[in-house]
Design an enzyme around this catalytic site. Structure first.
Site, PDB file in Angstrom:
ATOM      1  N   CYS A 284       0.659  -1.175  -0.166  1.00 58.32           N
ATOM      2  CA  CYS A 284      -0.151   0.005   0.021  1.00 58.32           C
ATOM      3  C   CYS A 284       0.799   1.352   0.130  1.00 58.32           C
ATOM      4  O   CYS A 284       2.085   1.215   0.081  1.00 58.32           O
ATOM      5  CB  CYS A 284      -0.955   0.016   1.217  1.00 58.32           C
ATOM      6  SG  CYS A 284      -1.928  -1.373   1.445  1.00 58.32           S
ATOM      7  N   ASN A 359       4.541   1.268   1.608  1.00 58.95           N
ATOM      8  CA  ASN A 359       4.697   0.359   3.200  1.00 58.95           C
ATOM      9  C   ASN A 359       5.655  -0.627   3.048  1.00 58.95           C
ATOM     10  O   ASN A 359       6.027  -1.052   1.559  1.00 58.95           O
ATOM     11  CB  ASN A 359       3.360  -0.182   3.653  1.00 58.95           C
ATOM     12  CG  ASN A 359       2.736  -1.253   3.174  1.00 58.95           C
ATOM     13  OD1 ASN A 359       2.971  -1.216   1.919  1.00 58.95           O
ATOM     14  ND2 ASN A 359       1.929  -2.134   3.506  1.00 58.95           N
ATOM     15  N   THR A 361       5.404  -4.127   3.207  1.00 62.60           N
ATOM     16  CA  THR A 361       5.135  -5.204   2.535  1.00 62.60           C
ATOM     17  C   THR A 361       4.750  -5.033   0.970  1.00 62.60           C
ATOM     18  O   THR A 361       4.257  -5.642   0.656  1.00 62.60           O
ATOM     19  CB  THR A 361       4.221  -6.004   3.235  1.00 62.60           C
ATOM     20  OG1 THR A 361       3.193  -4.998   3.842  1.00 62.60           O
ATOM     21  CG2 THR A 361       4.630  -6.567   4.619  1.00 62.60           C
ATOM     22  N   HIS A 362       4.775  -3.575   0.582  1.00 61.99           N
ATOM     23  CA  HIS A 362       4.354  -3.429  -0.769  1.00 61.99           C
ATOM     24  C   HIS A 362       5.294  -4.174  -1.683  1.00 61.99           C
ATOM     25  O   HIS A 362       6.475  -4.252  -1.592  1.00 61.99           O
ATOM     26  CB  HIS A 362       4.521  -1.837  -1.173  1.00 61.99           C
ATOM     27  CG  HIS A 362       4.156  -1.468  -2.471  1.00 61.99           C
ATOM     28  ND1 HIS A 362       3.177  -1.592  -2.972  1.00 61.99           N
ATOM     29  CD2 HIS A 362       5.294  -1.164  -3.550  1.00 61.99           C
ATOM     30  CE1 HIS A 362       3.152  -1.450  -4.318  1.00 61.99           C
ATOM     31  NE2 HIS A 362       4.438  -0.920  -4.574  1.00 61.99           N
ATOM     32  N   LYS A 584       3.156  29.999 -17.385  1.00 59.56           N
ATOM     33  CA  LYS A 584       2.766  28.837 -18.431  1.00 59.56           C
ATOM     34  C   LYS A 584       2.836  27.410 -17.690  1.00 59.56           C
ATOM     35  O   LYS A 584       3.433  27.163 -16.717  1.00 59.56           O
ATOM     36  CB  LYS A 584       3.939  28.931 -19.504  1.00 59.56           C
ATOM     37  CG  LYS A 584       3.992  29.997 -20.502  1.00 59.56           C
ATOM     38  CD  LYS A 584       5.377  29.879 -21.411  1.00 59.56           C
ATOM     39  CE  LYS A 584       5.491  30.835 -22.323  1.00 59.56           C
ATOM     40  NZ  LYS A 584       6.568  30.927 -23.429  1.00 59.56           N
ATOM     41  N   LYS A 686      14.344  19.822 -37.498  1.00 54.94           N
ATOM     42  CA  LYS A 686      13.642  18.940 -36.314  1.00 54.94           C
ATOM     43  C   LYS A 686      12.727  17.933 -37.191  1.00 54.94           C
ATOM     44  O   LYS A 686      12.620  16.742 -36.630  1.00 54.94           O
ATOM     45  CB  LYS A 686      12.592  19.687 -35.655  1.00 54.94           C
ATOM     46  CG  LYS A 686      12.871  21.306 -35.379  1.00 54.94           C
ATOM     47  CD  LYS A 686      13.977  21.089 -34.298  1.00 54.94           C
ATOM     48  CE  LYS A 686      14.599  22.764 -34.020  1.00 54.94           C
ATOM     49  NZ  LYS A 686      13.752  23.580 -33.655  1.00 54.94           N
ATOM     50  N   GLY A 716      -4.389   1.401   0.648  1.00 60.85           N
ATOM     51  CA  GLY A 716      -4.151   0.440  -0.532  1.00 60.85           C
ATOM     52  C   GLY A 716      -5.402   0.333  -0.925  1.00 60.85           C
ATOM     53  O   GLY A 716      -6.471   0.684  -0.786  1.00 60.85           O
ATOM     54  N   ILE A 717      -5.216  -0.250  -2.368  1.00 63.44           N
ATOM     55  CA  ILE A 717      -6.478  -0.799  -3.257  1.00 63.44           C
ATOM     56  C   ILE A 717      -6.183  -2.324  -3.406  1.00 63.44           C
ATOM     57  O   ILE A 717      -5.070  -2.357  -3.796  1.00 63.44           O
ATOM     58  CB  ILE A 717      -6.715   0.280  -4.319  1.00 63.44           C
ATOM     59  CG1 ILE A 717      -5.595   0.397  -5.375  1.00 63.44           C
ATOM     60  CG2 ILE A 717      -7.050   1.647  -3.621  1.00 63.44           C
ATOM     61  CD1 ILE A 717      -5.833   1.164  -6.695  1.00 63.44           C
ATOM     62  N   ASN A 737      -1.239  -3.925  -6.987  1.00 66.71           N
ATOM     63  CA  ASN A 737      -2.256  -3.776  -5.887  1.00 66.71           C
ATOM     64  C   ASN A 737      -2.018  -4.329  -4.637  1.00 66.71           C
ATOM     65  O   ASN A 737      -1.031  -5.179  -4.572  1.00 66.71           O
ATOM     66  CB  ASN A 737      -3.601  -4.119  -6.355  1.00 66.71           C
ATOM     67  CG  ASN A 737      -3.924  -5.760  -6.448  1.00 66.71           C
ATOM     68  OD1 ASN A 737      -4.888  -6.106  -6.299  1.00 66.71           O
ATOM     69  ND2 ASN A 737      -2.895  -6.563  -6.069  1.00 66.71           N
TER      70      ASN A 737
END
Length: 1071
Positions: A284, A359, A361-362, A584, A686, A716-717, A737
């Site tokens: 997460c 985290n 454990t990600h 800009k 160019k 997390g998701i 995920n």
């Protein structure tokens, strides 16, 4: 056919009578449903597999009488006639054990239902279909173990492992228990199918080949080195079970209950939440991390909701199904710049454009190039060849976890063997995979385990945004200016020119006066927007011309109006956000707009302010002083799949005394992707021709650094199971995920929430390994009878790998009914309710296969099989023969009560009839972890038991006749029943209750009882005391609402506060 039946069928490929000796054939004598009697079967064995009839229906010999054999057939027997052939196979009913088991749903005889459905295009299983139990087409990444050629190997030894999925990161490959010998050949690391030879063993001069899988007879228990006494609880997450009636890992449990009592809910709760095997990886991000949504918008991760759709790396949406939350040590992931400033140069900024915080454990999605190199070195005067390769392997983390990672593997041998061996090794490594890199995942906290060479070579990826919306086109459609169909392309190009070298207060920009093709393009495009292009020479630099674009409608005939009036270019600059607060800006929507629009805008920017070179491959560079332009340009270029890097040039004063602000050089490369952009340029220096062939926009790599941060909240998701579990952050980094799952048993896994337990001082996610064998409704009873053996054999196989497995039989009553039907057809003497007399023995032979054991072979490993059997007695009658026989064997009885279920009291465990014989066995565990646990459990049972007796008294004389002490017992018992024994399985706070929360809740409830009894003993009146301490009772009752996701330490602190408050309040009330 598949699995159990496939193992024989593959030996007998659609045979004719001439293919086998006549002695191998019998003939059908009689048919009675699934029971067939065959004659001329002398020489066949009990439980031998046979092929019945011309359709090769698979059956099993269950009785032998003279030359007649009784066979139970596992397929529909319609159409069989007397005299049809019966072929003996000489093999028992077996299942296939190997990689791929956990991603398939099987029926009772290990037929893969999904594969059969795809092959037959039918929801029913056709007779005679030939589908193997394990997929033969999948290539598995095999990593050899420690065994080498010449080593002795015996049954159960692990000679390699396979990465099956993120749930089973290391599927051990075992030598079958009855095999042994000396290794004569072992396959190198690489990808293999199940049919390819992995190992060759020689014993007594006879060579045997082994693959990634082996077969095992389902009715034979797999042998073990030693059976152990189980002493660790099987934690279910249900308070009533973990506290009052615990089971052990390797134990046997019976759950009898009538229809609607919640047996399946408890079984699935075990499947989801128990601690049988914890191999889920949760990753997460920190609060404020921007995520790219499916529609191209950007959203903070903490604001995303279930049902939202995020963008995948293929441009397609990924649905969010869960939102894990928690607190953990965080890590900062930062891109390594190719233009690194020297540490001593503090004035020089290095833009760190790709970064995020995750985290511990990600799972980082990384790639490591496949690498092989050859060295020669001298050791003790002997010259050696050394071949060093990168290969997938394993390493033990400091906390004991086995981590799957890329390792450097070295093989060396004397140079006297000649260079051919080295060349052979190099060549075989190169041929082992057609991919140039390993694509794998590693937890952020484990990155330090990588060797220096592997770490240096490992990189993450960012993906092009293949999704395209029509934001630009929609703006043009709604515009008051009636433009041609080329309007979006024209406007995008002119906006690029203006961003590159335009004035921030009008539609004016500079161009190179020597570049006639560019000036012609500007004039042409201005005309298409109904504008006039007016050129003016500039003093500095002399080669530049200023181009003013003004509307034909309001200017001319001597009138000199403001350049911005009725000007579609200026309206777009302001309306689309290219000018923000006078500065800009390249708006974020452009990165998800039509790819053609993105390329045209970038072409305009390169024409205005870019430099293109062909040295060492095509490259383009753009310089800007605006950070908003820098960030927008980097995002835009990456969205097209270009390789981008940034260099910051510090502010300075030149020799003429002119002050220069800090500026940024954005370097872009990317082969055909960049050529396609340059083909839209007009500038003569160019422009480059478009690529001749079609090209793909690939993920690009970036090297990164990792820095540990302090503990913080993470968000997390979790994406749906049918996705690749990867999505894009707003900076296009491909990330994983949370809550990766590897199993397709949808009804169990769809609702898996992300759960954690404290292990070795670090938070680990909890995941229950489920063994599920689902029988189809139209299968013959014989197959149902075999299914329970199939399930336990699969469970034993994973036990032999050192895993703790739970097998849930739901419902064993259906299995017993299948026994009864077959027994009736065989004409056996019926016992109670028609069940066969050997029902108890059959049940015992199944339950005895549970237990904790040391597996055969090396290395040493301990695993366990726990059996939980749901029993469905007719009408909830516990004197039913199946329930009675099961209770005589199992050690734990979780009795379900229909009256409790009708009152919506779930889990509906009747505490007065349930029991566990494992309480003494677990004392060692409780003594070392929760010393007060047994005492609290006994006190709680005592209160509930006393309350039951008092309730009978109350029904006779009323509650007012009871003493205050008895009233407290009744009130606390009610509190325990309503707030401790009941659990809401659909809430985040109560779906799973960790053992530490259960323990603290027991302390709180018993302390409340003791404090109340103490106060009453000192003369207090209970009714008045109950009123004055109502807030304490409410606090005790509400303790179930403490979220386990907050962590053990924080929740334990809340309970300590509750206990001290309770003591103070009772002390105040009795003073």
């Amino acid at each position: 056919m598949a699995g159990a039946i496939e193992n024989a069928r593959k030996e007998i490929k659609r045979i004719s009578l001439e293919d086998h000796a006549e002695s191998e054939y019998g003939a059908i004598y009689s048919v009675s449903g699934p029971v067939v009697i065959a004659e001329n079967m002398i020489g066949c064995a009990m439980y031998e597999l046979v092929k019945v009839g011309h359709d090769n229906l698979v059956g099993e010999v269950i009785r032998i009488d003279g030359d007649k054999a009784t066979i139970q057939v596992y397929e529909e027997t319609a159409g069989l006639t007397v005299g049809d052939p019966v072929l003996r196979t000489g093999k028992p009913l077996s299942v296939e054990l190997g990689p791929g088991l956990m991603e398939t749903i099987y029926d009772g005889i290990q037929r893969p239902l999904k594969a059969i459905k795809e092959e037959s295009q039918s929801i029913y299983i056709p007779r005679g279909i030939d589908t193997p139990a394990l997929d033969r087409t999948i290539k598995w990444q095999f990593t050899p173990g420690k065994f080498q050629v010449g080593d002795h190997i015996s049954g159960g030894d692990i000679y390699g492992s396979v990465f099956e999925n993120s749930l089973i990161s290391s599927h051990k490959i075992l030598l079958p228990p009855r095999s042994r010998g000396t290794i004569t050949w072992i396959a190198p690391a690489g990808e293999y199918t199940l049919d390819e030879k992995i190992l060759e063993v020689e014993f007594d001069g006879k060579k045997s080949d082994f693959t990634l899988y082996h077969t095992w007879p389902v009715r034979v228990p797999r042998p073990v080195t030693e059976k152990l006494s189980a002493d660790y609880p099987l934690l279910t997450g249900q308070r009533v079970l973990d506290a009052l009636f615990p089971c052990v890992q390797g134990g046997t449990t019976c759950i009898p209950g009538a229809f609607g009592c919640g047996k399946t809910v408890i079984s699935q709760s075990l499947s989801k939440y128990s601690n049988s095997d914890a191999i889920i990886y949760v990753g997460c991000f920190a609060k404020g991390t921007n995520v790219l949504m499916a529609d191209g918008s950007i959203e903070c991760i903490e604001n995303i909701e279930v049902g939202n759709k995020v963008m995948g790396k293929d441009g397609r949406p990924r649905e969010v199904i869960k939102l894990p939350r928690g607190r953990e040590t965080m890590y900062s992931v930062v891109q390594k710049s190719q233009h690194r400033a020297h540490k001593s140069d503090s004035s020089r900024e290095v833009p760190e454009l790709l970064k995020f915080t995750c985290n511990a454990t990600h799972e980082l999605v990384v790639r490591t190039p496949r690498s092989v190199r050859r060295l020669s070195r001298t050791i003790k005067g002997v010259e050696y060849f050394e071949v060093i390769t990168f290969e997938m392997g394993q390493k033990k983390a400091p906390d004991g976890r086995i981590v799957e990672l890329v390792k450097e593997v070295s093989k060396s041998y004397p140079i006297s063997e000649g260079p051919e061996r080295a060349n052979e090794l190099v060549e075989s490594y190169r041929k082992a995979s057609n991919k140039a890199y390993f694509e794998w995942t590693i937890e952020a906290r484990d990155l330090s385990l990588l060797g220096s060479h592997v770490r240096k070579a490992t990189y993450q990826t960012y993906a092009p945004i293949l999704y395209e919306n029509d934001h630009f086109f929609d703006y043009m459609q709604k515009s008051k200016f009636h433009l041609t169909i080329e309007g979006p392309k024209v406007l995008a190009y002119l906006l690029g020119l203006w961003i590159g070298d335009g004035l921030s207060d009008r539609a004016t920009f500079s161009v190179d006066s020597r570049d006639t093709s560019l000036m012609e393009r500007v004039t042409e495009y201005a005309e298409k927007l109904n504008l006039c292009a007016e050129y003016k020479d500039r003093k500095e630099p002399q080669v530049a011309k200023t181009v003013n674009l003004y509307s034909k409608v309001v200017r001319g005939n001597g009138i000199r109006n403001n350049l911005n009036t009725e000007n579609p270019l200026w309206d777009a600059i302001v309306g689309l956000g290219f000018l923000k607060d006078g500065v800009k800006n390249i708006p974020s929507f452009l990165s998800t707009d039509n790819i053609g629009t993105r390329e045209t805008f970038l072409a305009g920017l390169i024409d205005s302010d870019g430099y293109v070179t062909d040295e060492h491959g095509i490259k383009a560079t753009i310089k800007t002083i605006h950070t908003s332009v820098r960030d927008g340009l980097v995002s835009l270029a990456r969205s097209l799949g270009l390789v981008v890097s940034v260099n910051a040039e510090p502010a300075k004063v030149d020799m003429n005394g002119t002050k220069h602000k800090i500026s940024y050089a954005i370097y872009m490369s990317g082969g055909d992707v960049l050529l396609n952009v340059l083909s839209k340029c007009a500038g003569s220096k160019k422009f480059r021709p478009a690529p001749a062939a079609a090209f793909a926009r690939e993920c690009r790599g970036f090297y990164f650094e990792l820095q540990e941060l302090k503990e913080d909240d993470y968000y997390g998701i979790t994406l749906s199971d049918d996705s690749d579990h990867q999505f894009l952050l707003a900076n296009q980094v491909v990330v994983h995920n949370c809550g990766e799952r590897g199993n397709e048993m949808a009804e169990v896994l769809m609702e898996f929430p992300e759960l954690y337990t404290e292990m070795s001082g670090t938070k680990e996610p909890i995941m229950k390994r489920t063994t599920l064998v689902a029988n189809t409704s139209n299968m013959p009873v014989a197959a149902r009878e075999a299914s329970i053996y199939t399930g336990i054999t699969l469970a034993e196989y994973f036990r032999d790998q050192g895993k703790n497995v739970s097998m849930i039989a739901d419902s064993s009553s259906r299995w017993a009914e299948a026994l009864r039907e077959i027994s009736g057809r065989l004409g056996e003497m019926p016992a109670d309710q028609g069940f066969p007399a050997y029902l108890g023995a059959k049940l015992a032979s199944f339950y005895e296969r549970a237990g904790k054991a040391v597996a055969l072979g090396s290395p040493d490993r301990t695993g366990s099989v726990s059996i939980v059997a749901a029993v469905s007695p007719a009408g909830g009658d516990f004197s039913d023969p199946v329930t009675t026989a099961t209770l005589g064997i199992t050690q734990v009885f979780w009795g379900l009560d229909k009256k409790l279920a009708q009152r919506k009291h779930f889990p509906s465990i009747n505490t007065s009839v349930s029991y566990s014989k494992y309480t003494n066995v677990l004392n060692k565990f409780y003594d070392s972890n929760y010393p007060e646990f047994p005492v609290l459990r006994d006190r709680m049972k005592e209160i509930l038991s006393n309350a039951e007796e008092l309730e009978q008294v109350v029904q006779l004389v009323g509650k007012s006749a009871l003493s205050d002490s008895d009233k407290i017992t009744l009130d606390v018992a009610t509190l325990i029943k309503e707030d401790f024994l009941q659990q809401n399985g659909y809430s985040t706070y109560d779906a799973f209750c960790p053992i530490w929360k259960t323990f603290d809740m027991m302390r709180a409830f018993i302390s409340y009882h003791d404090e109340a009894q103490k106060a009453v003993a000192n003369g207090a009146n209970w009714s008045k005391l109950a009123d004055s301490t109502g807030d304490v009772k409410h606090a005790v009752s509400s303790s179930k609402f403490f979220e386990p996701s907050r962590g053990e330490k924080e929740v334990h602190g809340e309970f300590e506060k509750l206990l001290s408050t309770m003591q103070e309040r009772f002390a105040e009330s009795t003073d």
